[in-house]
Write an enzyme that holds these catalytic residues in place. Structure first.
Site, PDB file in Angstrom:
ATOM      1  N   ASN A  20     -95.289-121.799 -23.016  1.00 21.01           N
ATOM      2  CA  ASN A  20     -95.149-123.075 -22.322  1.00 21.01           C
ATOM      3  C   ASN A  20     -96.417-123.893 -22.554  1.00 21.01           C
ATOM      4  O   ASN A  20     -97.345-123.450 -23.246  1.00 21.01           O
ATOM      5  CB  ASN A  20     -94.867-122.863 -20.832  1.00 21.01           C
ATOM      6  N   GLU A  61     -99.753-122.167 -21.471  1.00 21.87           N
ATOM      7  CA  GLU A  61    -100.107-121.039 -22.341  1.00 21.87           C
ATOM      8  C   GLU A  61    -100.584-121.536 -23.703  1.00 21.87           C
ATOM      9  O   GLU A  61    -101.524-120.977 -24.284  1.00 21.87           O
ATOM     10  CB  GLU A  61     -98.898-120.116 -22.496  1.00 21.87           C
ATOM     11  N   ASP A  71     -87.552-117.184 -19.376  1.00 23.43           N
ATOM     12  CA  ASP A  71     -86.736-116.014 -19.694  1.00 23.43           C
ATOM     13  C   ASP A  71     -85.407-116.435 -20.299  1.00 23.43           C
ATOM     14  O   ASP A  71     -84.915-115.830 -21.257  1.00 23.43           O
ATOM     15  CB  ASP A  71     -86.471-115.195 -18.425  1.00 23.43           C
TER      16      ASP A  71
END
Length: 483
Positions: A199, A202, A272
């Site tokens: 993301n 990150e 996820d």
């Protein structure tokens, strides 16, 4: 879209997500904190286990390797995975407890999160057992997902071979693509993976930038290229929340994909859903661009749900159809899931129905009145065949797609769903509304579904009508003008 027969191996940090729905109505006299009155409780697989659950829900065969404790949370997690049809190869630790995140939700918002976890590297014997199980699950898979939450399973050990490096090498020998949902600043352990899906935070961290600093497009593209080359990634899919995604590949211009979101309820677990859907598509043999677009559509559904809720195959297929169509038009399975999500947030459901053939001020007034009676409004719309049976061969004037699109555009409407029956009774029984609304030209005794709604604790409301407004009158007026 069909993922039947597709196998994907997920390896990483599994956890149990526990939820406590509550209502806050006052501040404690003991301290300046809200008092939450506890309501419904539920649990669901989280972390790598949620990736596996997402795969199972879209019809893929999910295999899962991770570490859980020999405790109540671990037993609950394994039961949840078994119910989802996930082939789990969890290593059970005698010394390490199962990671558990407890979220307290009030009025649809997270009030507090409690993390019960250990974040250190695994013991050598645990690493060996986990490595053996993961390698045993690899044959026959079309893709591998490394789901790293920084809880220890995928951390580089102080001595011995990294599990990430071992699996990436084994998968490459079998020409199986490896996708990584990364964590932390040590991306060297993912070297050689086909794709990483960070993301924005990150990505900023691995590039040494402040996560709140706005990057110019060229700067971001240069940084992504540098990360790819440094770690040997074939591609990088940057997920950016409301700004969509960007797919960076070698020797190809970046692919910018706009976000596909209806409404944002909770971003938990959206990553996820992205990596699970992306892996299933790649394992199916779809190209990376098409796979990323499908994953983006799945993410749009996921963020509209409360908590780490998976996206079903029906929801995904509907989202793909709706990309250029009507995001508020729901098939019944997807509508039922959406209603269950609203109920978890303690939101009340209002239901009305009709043909809505030519929208007029009376329809607008009805919708406004309905929307004022609860939190969410579901409108049952007669299908074309149903309208013809009720109104005659000359109706409807507009087809069901057009009528649904116009209804969905009205402020206050949260969901539109078609019904083909002569009455909406089956649909009302499925929705189980808190408030059932019809026009005041009815009486409560003649409203279809009134007895059922009242028996369930709901009520019936008769809305005021706008004098002289009806589709029949409009049609008659048009016919007279043509004559």
């Amino acid at each position: 879209m069909d993922f039947n027969g597709i196998r994907v191996l997920v390896v990483g940090d599994v956890m149990l997500d526990h939820y406590i729905a509550s209502r806050v109505e006052r501040i404690s006299p003991e301290a300046p904190v809200p008092v939450a009155r506890v309501g419904k409780r539920w649990s669901a697989p989280g972390g790598a286990a949620n990736v596996a659950r997402n795969l199972a829900r879209i019809g893929a065969q999910a295999r899962l390797a991770g570490l859980a404790g020999q405790d109540e949370a671990g037993r609950a997690l394994r039961q949840e995975l078994a119910a989802e049809g996930v082939e789990e190869g969890l290593t059970l630790s005698a010394t390490r407890r199962t990671t558990c995140k407890t979220r307290v939700i009030a009025q649809g918002q997270q009030l507090l999160r409690l993390d019960d976890e250990q974040r250190d590297a695994l013991q050598p014997e645990e690493s060996a057992a986990l490595r053996e199980k993961a390698l045993a699950l690899l044959p026959g898979c079309g893709a591998v997902v490394l789901s790293d939450y920084g809880k220890g399973v995928l951390l580089s050990p102080s001595e011995g071979e990294s599990l990430c490096a071992l699996l990436i090498a084994a998968a490459r020998r079998e020409h199986i693509p490896v996708l990584v949902d990364p964590k932390g600043a040590d991306w060297g352990r993912y070297a050689g993976a086909q794709c990483v899906t960070p993301n924005s935070a990150e990505f900023a961290a691995i590039c040494g930038r402040d996560q709140h600093a706005r990057l110019h497009r060229r700067e971001r593209e240069d940084l992504a290229g540098g990360v790819r080359e440094e770690y040997g990634f074939e591609r990088l899919l940057l997920t950016r929340g409301a700004r969509g995604m960007i797919l960076f590949e070698k020797d190809r211009p970046p692919l910018y994909i706009r976000a596909a979101m209806r409404e944002v309820a909770d971003v938990s677990g959206a990553g996820d859903t992205v990596v699970a859907t992306l892996a299933a598509c790649v394992a199916k043999g779809l190209d990376w661009e098409r796979s990323a677009r499908i994953a983006n559509a799945a993410a749009g559904v996921a963020v509209g749900k409360m908590g780490t809720a998976p996206v079903s195959l029906a929801e995904l297929n509907q989202a793909l159809r709706e990309e250029a169509d009507n995001p508020k038009l729901y098939a019944r399975p997807a509508l039922l899931e959406k209603i269950e999500d609203w109920r978890r947030r303690n939101e009340s459901i209002v239901f009305t129905n009709g043909c809505f053939d030519l929208l007029h001020p009376g329809h607008v007034s009805l919708i406004r009145q309905c929307a004022s009676l609860g939190d969410r409004l579901v409108v049952g719309l007669n299908s074309d065949a149903s309208v013809r049976r009720l109104k005659g061969p000359g109706r409807p004037i507009q087809n069901e797609e057009s009528r649904a699109l116009l209804l969905a555009a009205l402020q206050g409407v949260d969901a539109v769903t078609l019904f083909d029956e002569d009455t909406p009774l089956d649909l009302i029984r499925m929705v189980r509304p808190d408030v059932l609304v019809k026009g005041s030209d009815y009486t409560e005794d003649t409203v279809v579904g009134a007895d059922f709604v009242r028996a369930c604790g709901g009520r019936v409301h008769l809305a005021d009508l706008v004098k002289g407004c009806s589709t029949t009158n409009l049609v008659r007026s048009m016919n007279n003008n043509e004559a």
